[in-house]
Scaffold this motif. Structure first.
Motif, PDB file in Angstrom:
ATOM      1  N   ALA A 861       0.837  -1.200   0.000  1.00  0.00           N
ATOM      2  CA  ALA A 861       0.000   0.000   0.000  1.00  0.00           C
ATOM      3  C   ALA A 861       0.866   1.241   0.000  1.00  0.00           C
ATOM      4  O   ALA A 861       1.958   1.257   0.593  1.00  0.00           O
ATOM      5  CB  ALA A 861      -0.904  -0.007   1.222  1.00  0.00           C
ATOM      6  N   PRO A 862       0.445   2.331  -0.671  1.00  0.00           N
ATOM      7  CA  PRO A 862       1.230   3.574  -0.667  1.00  0.00           C
ATOM      8  C   PRO A 862       1.263   4.190   0.734  1.00  0.00           C
ATOM      9  O   PRO A 862       0.435   3.890   1.581  1.00  0.00           O
ATOM     10  CB  PRO A 862       0.460   4.465  -1.643  1.00  0.00           C
ATOM     11  N   ALA A 863       2.262   5.047   0.953  1.00  0.00           N
ATOM     12  CA  ALA A 863       2.383   5.728   2.246  1.00  0.00           C
ATOM     13  C   ALA A 863       1.206   6.678   2.414  1.00  0.00           C
ATOM     14  O   ALA A 863       0.597   7.132   1.445  1.00  0.00           O
ATOM     15  CB  ALA A 863       3.706   6.484   2.316  1.00  0.00           C
ATOM     16  N   GLY A 864       0.917   6.993   3.649  1.00  0.00           N
ATOM     17  CA  GLY A 864      -0.180   7.915   3.932  1.00  0.00           C
ATOM     18  C   GLY A 864      -1.276   7.243   4.745  1.00  0.00           C
ATOM     19  O   GLY A 864      -1.207   6.059   5.093  1.00  0.00           O
ATOM     20  N   ALA A 865      -2.285   8.054   5.066  1.00  0.00           N
ATOM     21  CA  ALA A 865      -3.387   7.560   5.892  1.00  0.00           C
ATOM     22  C   ALA A 865      -4.134   6.442   5.175  1.00  0.00           C
ATOM     23  O   ALA A 865      -4.303   6.461   3.951  1.00  0.00           O
ATOM     24  CB  ALA A 865      -4.343   8.690   6.233  1.00  0.00           C
ATOM     25  N   SER A 866      -4.565   5.477   5.975  1.00  0.00           N
ATOM     26  CA  SER A 866      -5.302   4.345   5.407  1.00  0.00           C
ATOM     27  C   SER A 866      -6.140   3.689   6.498  1.00  0.00           C
ATOM     28  O   SER A 866      -5.921   3.902   7.689  1.00  0.00           O
ATOM     29  CB  SER A 866      -4.341   3.315   4.805  1.00  0.00           C
ATOM     30  N   ALA A 867      -7.113   2.905   6.058  1.00  0.00           N
ATOM     31  CA  ALA A 867      -7.915   2.095   6.988  1.00  0.00           C
ATOM     32  C   ALA A 867      -7.342   0.683   6.983  1.00  0.00           C
ATOM     33  O   ALA A 867      -7.106   0.109   5.911  1.00  0.00           O
ATOM     34  CB  ALA A 867      -9.367   2.077   6.560  1.00  0.00           C
ATOM     35  N   GLN A 868      -7.122   0.154   8.163  1.00  0.00           N
ATOM     36  CA  GLN A 868      -6.558  -1.189   8.299  1.00  0.00           C
ATOM     37  C   GLN A 868      -7.671  -2.163   8.677  1.00  0.00           C
ATOM     38  O   GLN A 868      -8.266  -2.049   9.741  1.00  0.00           O
ATOM     39  CB  GLN A 868      -5.471  -1.210   9.379  1.00  0.00           C
ATOM     40  N   LEU A 869      -7.947  -3.108   7.790  1.00  0.00           N
ATOM     41  CA  LEU A 869      -8.983  -4.105   8.051  1.00  0.00           C
ATOM     42  C   LEU A 869      -8.317  -5.429   8.376  1.00  0.00           C
ATOM     43  O   LEU A 869      -7.600  -5.986   7.528  1.00  0.00           O
ATOM     44  CB  LEU A 869      -9.901  -4.276   6.831  1.00  0.00           C
ATOM     45  N   PRO A 879      -6.265   2.615   1.252  1.00  0.00           N
ATOM     46  CA  PRO A 879      -5.737   3.993   1.293  1.00  0.00           C
ATOM     47  C   PRO A 879      -6.875   5.007   1.353  1.00  0.00           C
ATOM     48  O   PRO A 879      -7.915   4.844   0.709  1.00  0.00           O
ATOM     49  CB  PRO A 879      -4.965   4.115  -0.023  1.00  0.00           C
ATOM     50  N   LEU A 880      -6.654   6.077   2.145  1.00  0.00           N
ATOM     51  CA  LEU A 880      -7.690   7.095   2.328  1.00  0.00           C
ATOM     52  C   LEU A 880      -7.270   8.464   1.839  1.00  0.00           C
ATOM     53  O   LEU A 880      -8.072   9.406   1.875  1.00  0.00           O
ATOM     54  CB  LEU A 880      -8.085   7.181   3.810  1.00  0.00           C
ATOM     55  N   GLU A 881      -5.971   8.627   1.412  1.00  0.00           N
ATOM     56  CA  GLU A 881      -5.521   9.916   0.890  1.00  0.00           C
ATOM     57  C   GLU A 881      -6.363  10.280  -0.333  1.00  0.00           C
ATOM     58  O   GLU A 881      -6.499   9.497  -1.278  1.00  0.00           O
ATOM     59  CB  GLU A 881      -4.033   9.845   0.501  1.00  0.00           C
ATOM     60  N   GLY A 882      -6.912  11.482  -0.287  1.00  0.00           N
ATOM     61  CA  GLY A 882      -7.729  11.928  -1.399  1.00  0.00           C
ATOM     62  C   GLY A 882      -9.159  11.462  -1.335  1.00  0.00           C
ATOM     63  O   GLY A 882     -10.011  11.903  -2.107  1.00  0.00           O
ATOM     64  N   ALA A 947      -8.277   4.380  15.299  1.00  0.00           N
ATOM     65  CA  ALA A 947      -7.150   3.476  15.069  1.00  0.00           C
ATOM     66  C   ALA A 947      -7.005   3.151  13.583  1.00  0.00           C
ATOM     67  O   ALA A 947      -5.895   2.978  13.069  1.00  0.00           O
ATOM     68  CB  ALA A 947      -7.339   2.200  15.872  1.00  0.00           C
ATOM     69  N   ARG A 948      -8.135   3.074  12.866  1.00  0.00           N
ATOM     70  CA  ARG A 948      -8.082   2.758  11.437  1.00  0.00           C
ATOM     71  C   ARG A 948      -7.355   3.861  10.653  1.00  0.00           C
ATOM     72  O   ARG A 948      -6.730   3.599   9.616  1.00  0.00           O
ATOM     73  CB  ARG A 948      -9.492   2.606  10.881  1.00  0.00           C
ATOM     74  N   LEU A 949      -7.483   5.108  11.145  1.00  0.00           N
ATOM     75  CA  LEU A 949      -6.852   6.211  10.423  1.00  0.00           C
ATOM     76  C   LEU A 949      -5.332   6.171  10.507  1.00  0.00           C
ATOM     77  O   LEU A 949      -4.646   6.790   9.705  1.00  0.00           O
ATOM     78  CB  LEU A 949      -7.361   7.549  10.969  1.00  0.00           C
ATOM     79  N   GLY A 950      -4.792   5.437  11.500  1.00  0.00           N
ATOM     80  CA  GLY A 950      -3.352   5.306  11.628  1.00  0.00           C
ATOM     81  C   GLY A 950      -2.720   6.588  12.149  1.00  0.00           C
ATOM     82  O   GLY A 950      -3.365   7.568  12.467  1.00  0.00           O
TER      83      GLY A 950
END
Length: 950
Positions: A861-869, A879-882, A947-950
């Motif tokens: 996954a690319p760097a940056g904010a993401s949701a971890q399932l 990934p949540l960026e954008g 926590a999902r937002l990291g």
């Protein structure tokens, strides 16, 4: 015809109730099948369906329908109890409304009126049970006053009498002065009544004094009127204050009666003065003390007549001023109580009560637990009278042994201790009632043979046992034969005598006695039938076998006794259940049923017991009108957890109505997509993972339900089919197959829906039968007589693992979208571990449609904010960026979490405060607990979202 768009419970309930009964489907002919038998606790003929009936009969019907589906010869015996007191009261009230009364008629005329009432108005509850969906064998409906049932009752009474297990005795009973009959403990209600505690001086006789110099003993009572029949004063044998006067005489102040001071452990040295006045004819404890003191019941004083008015006793020491007075103040006039207190006070024998302010009162105020008749509504009087009794102690031994060795299985087991405690301390059972409606006691009294050989006809007062011989028989002819043999010992009657029967009417008896005295040469002998009837519980104790045709040796008796299970409220464990066990084992030589299931009460939403006085009674017919019978039945079943009480909950009822609607809509979806009724009992062949998975889920649900039914876990069985039908089938399977419904899937879906209808049928018979018939042409194979599912083979492990993983992934993704404020249809990118490539390839179509994934990648996954399932230990990154404003979302979640945490902790503080929990209203405490749980869950959800937002 296509299915209706909306589900209308009322229409289909009326249709199927008539269809099932008119076609005889409640008892299909299965002579070679394994029998299965339940007897319905017979409701009163005067009764109407209440919420307790709804629970009791729902559970029975669930079992009967389940066993019928399993192919058994299921017989559910239905009938009504004649309800002696209740029915007589109903008819008497009707007469009173017309300014008429029972005593204006002969006994036979009044009984005719009762039968007329039954034909016109009795038994409305049977129609109400039909509305509930009860699949009883209505063609064999029983009534405890039917001729064959009366024959059984008489035989049991006569046979028990021959064995010495029924006898006549003088004992105390619960006497209802309004109804003028003895009543059972079950018909006694205890109410709190504001009363008094009077203290009196009872002078010692013959100049005797206590060690402290007093020439009297102080006694206290809540019932001063009964002192007119006092026969002793009891003190504890170890009470040092009274040891010197044990055996000495008391002079009762009003009557002047002399009686002894007796030593008995019933007297509590720590309670009051430690001395207790003993009135054995009007108190159950005093009766036992009197017997221990050597006073025979025949010598005990009964100072009240049947109306609770004062009458003279055998020593004739009650002053004339009291005779005819009622026991209590009534209609503005003082009663015996008030006159006793006034006389004791006037003579200086009343010890006044001084309150905390120094004021003087005749009595100390007390809240007294007072027994009332549940129907007469007046205070019950312990009354010394002659009644018929069953030797319950002897009859109790076989049932005790049967429960101990497992021949009777009590569920839940926790009730066994209560059962043993009562049965091992059981008292003689009073079975006679002073009524006209009921089973007349089969006993005839003849004249006494005097010393000179002449016969003496006695008109004994009510409640007094005469010395006449009694002949107990199945009929008057048998009694007459016994009498003829008995009197043939006297020369005058040695060649036989004509035996005639008097009805028991006192005027008729007096006229006959007068005729005998006027014609001493008359050798007619008259027998008088006992006027009393049997306790209703006596006849209903024969229900498991008399309803099958006993004492005839019918095929039903041979095939269906013993019954399989009895479902009963715990509140009649002793009044009915235990007595059935006694009579069944005595007359049938075997237990009446193999399992006794005791359920709890249905309570108001706040947990309070329902009562008319509280105004919190729930009408089950109203609930059926509002939610449908299926929803009410499912609610009762899902909430029944082995003896625990059930709280009414409209939200749950609405939820189960919605469940029925969801099932209806699922069936409409199937119909619209060409999915029809299955033509195979066996599961269709399946290659697709989703189909192999759902077939395995059916097998797992069947197994779970069978395990639950075997353990009488109605809640677990109901919740198993609910979870499968709603969650696995409606929410997931139908969603998974959308857009890909090929011939295999149609066959599997139709088969699975059929299995759901069969498994759900015991709980929700109406909607399931409607859908079963509507989805296929099988009028000759209605669901009520279908086969219980028996899917072969184990679950497909690979298919189950794949679909379960998919469901968890989609659930996690949907939860994440909801937490982050994303619309459900938002299409996202997901990065999977390489180990999941084979699974995602296999489930690609479902992932695209259900998970709404724009793309599936196995790259990092690319760097940056993401949701971890995290699904089954492996992490999928979204990934949540954008996609969202990360900073704003984090700020929003943080603030919302802080507010939820504050409310949660505030509620926790209240609940940890003993003052709040102990003093607040129960409903307030319950609401605080519910609010705390909700805020705690909200805080956990928000924490997970952050926590999902990291």
């Amino acid at each position: 015809m296509p299915m209706e768009k909306t589900f209308d419970p009322a229409t289909i309930e009326a249709k199927w109730a008539h269809e099932w009964e008119s076609r005889g489907l409640y008892r299909p002919a299965r002579p070679d099948a394994t029998p299965y038998t339940i007897v319905n606790p017979p409701p009163n003929v005067t009764g109407a369906l209440h919420i307790g009936h709804a629970l009791d009969n729902t559970l029975q019907d669930v079992l009967v329908r389940y066993e019928r589906l399993r192919g058994k010869d299921a017989l559910w015996v239905v009938g009504m109890d004649h309800a002696g007191i209740a029915t007589q009261m109903v008819v008497e009230r009707q007469l009173e409304a017309r300014q008429d009364k029972r005593t204006n008629y002969s006994r036979e005329e009044f009984i005719d009126k009762v039968w007329q009432w039954k034909a016109e108005s009795g038994g409305q509850i049977t129609g109400q049970l039909r509305r509930l969906g009860c699949s009883m064998d209505w063609g064999r409906e029983q009534f405890t006053m039917d001729p064959h049932f009366t024959e059984a009752v008489v035989k049991v009474f006569v046979d028990l009498h021959k064995k010495g297990l029924i006898y006549r005795d003088k004992r105390l009973v619960n006497w209802d002065p309004k109804l003028k009959t003895a009543i059972s403990d079950l018909e006694v209600e205890t109410h709190e009544v504001q009363g008094g505690f009077w203290h009196f001086k009872y002078p010692l006789a013959d100049g005797v004094t206590l060690d402290d110099g007093r020439d009297y003993i102080e006694v206290a009572t809540t019932r001063p009127e009964t002192m007119l029949a006092d026969m002793a004063v009891a003190v504890h044998p170890d009470d040092a204050r009274y040891k010197s006067v044990i055996g000495k005489d008391i002079l009762q102040p009003i009557t002047g009666r002399r009686f002894k001071i007796v030593a008995d452990e019933h007297a509590d040295p720590e309670l009051g003065s430690g001395a207790v006045k003993i009135t054995p004819g009007h108190d159950f404890n005093d009766f036992e003390v009197g017997k221990r003191a050597g006073i025979q019941p025949g010598r005990m004083f009964n100072m009240f007549d049947e109306d609770a008015n004062v009458q003279q006793v055998s020593d004739r020491l009650i002053p004339d001023d009291f005779l005819g007075l009622h026991r209590f103040r009534r209609n503005g006039e003082d009663g015996a109580r008030e006159l006793v207190v006034a006389m004791m006070k006037e003579e200086g024998f009343l010890i006044p009560h001084i309150d905390k302010d120094g004021n003087e009162h005749d009595a100390e105020p007390r809240t007294i637990q007072t027994p009332f008749g549940d129907r007469g509504g007046v205070v019950i009087e312990p009354w010394l009278t002659d009644q018929w009794y069953v030797d319950a102690e002897t009859l109790a031994q076989p049932p005790i042994a049967a429960v101990r060795d497992g021949r009777i299985n009590i569920v839940p087991k926790t009730w066994e201790k209560t059962f043993f405690n009562w049965m091992e301390n059981i008292q003689p059972w009073c079975v006679s009632r002073q009524l006209w409606w009921g089973h007349r006691i089969p006993a005839w009294y003849g004249p006494e043979i005097m010393a000179d050989g002449e016969l003496s006809y006695l008109l004994t007062a009510k409640g007094q046992l005469g010395r006449e011989p009694v002949f107990v028989a199945n009929s008057f002819e048998e009694a007459a034969a016994q009498a003829r043999e008995y009197y043939a010992t006297k020369p005058k009657y040695a060649n036989g005598a004509e035996i005639i029967e008097l009805s028991g009417d006192e005027d008729e008896t007096r006229a006959f006695i007068k005729a005998v005295r006027e014609n001493p040469d008359n050798i007619e002998i008259a027998l008088r039938r006992d006027p009393d009837v049997l306790d209703t519980w006596f006849s209903s104790a024969l229900w498991p076998f008399a309803t099958l045709g006993w004492p005839e040796s019918t095929d039903l008796v041979k095939r269906h006794y013993p019954n399989d299970v009895l479902i009963s409220g715990f509140d009649i464990l002793f009044f009915w259940d235990a007595r059935m066990a006694m009579q069944g084992m005595e007359f049938m030589g075997d237990v009446p049923w193999k399992t006794l299931y005791l359920h709890g009460l249905v309570r108001a939403p706040d947990g309070a017991k329902m009562s008319k006085s509280k105004g919190n009674v729930v009408d089950p017919l109203g609930l059926i009108d509002q939610y449908g019978a299926d929803a009410l039945r499912f609610f009762m079943s899902a909430m029944e957890s082995q003896g625990r009480d059930i709280k009414m909950d409209d939200a749950r009822l609405a939820g189960y109505r919605n469940f029925a609607t969801k099932l209806w809509n699922a069936a409409r979806f199937c119909e619209a997509n060409g999915i029809a009724a299955s033509t195979s009992f066996e599961a269709p062949a399946a290659t697709l993972p989703v189909n192999r998975w759902i077939i395995g889920e059916v097998a797992a649900t069947v197994a779970a339900m069978e395990t639950a039914f075997a353990a009488y876990r109605f809640d677990e069985a109901a919740n198993a089919i609910y979870s499968f039908a709603w969650d696995r089938f409606c929410d997931w399977y139908l969603e998974l197959i959308k857009g890909a419904i090929d011939d295999e899937t149609k066959a599997v879906a139709g088969w699975v829906l059929d299995q759901i209808l069969v498994m759900l049928h015991p709980f929700m018979p109406f909607i399931t039968e409607e859908l079963w018939t509507g989805l296929g042409d099988r009028a000759d194979y209605p669901l009520i007589t279908a086969k219980w599912p028996a899917p072969a083979g184990a679950r497909d492990a690979e298919a189950s693992a794949d679909i379960d993983w998919l469901i968890k992934l989609v659930s996690e993704l949907r939860a994440a979208k909801a937490e982050l404020g994303l619309p459900p249809g938002a299409r996202l990118t997901a990065h999977f571990p390489a180990s999941l490539k084979g699974r995602t390839d296999k489930l690609a179509a479902q992932l695209d449609r259900l998970a709404r994934l724009e793309s599936v990648s196995f790259d990092p996954a690319p760097a940056g904010a993401s949701a971890q399932l995290v699904v089954e230990g492996e992490t999928i990154t979204v990934p949540l960026e954008g996609v969202i404003d990360i900073a704003a979302e984090r700020d929003r979640l943080t603030k919302t979490l802080a507010a939820a945490t504050k409310e949660r902790d505030g509620l926790a503080g209240r609940l940890n405060n003993p003052s709040f929990v102990e003093r607040a209203k129960p409903e307030a405490v319950e609401k605080a607990r519910a609010d705390h749980a909700a805020k705690e869950a909200e805080a956990d959800r928000l924490t997970a979202a952050l926590a999902r937002l990291g």
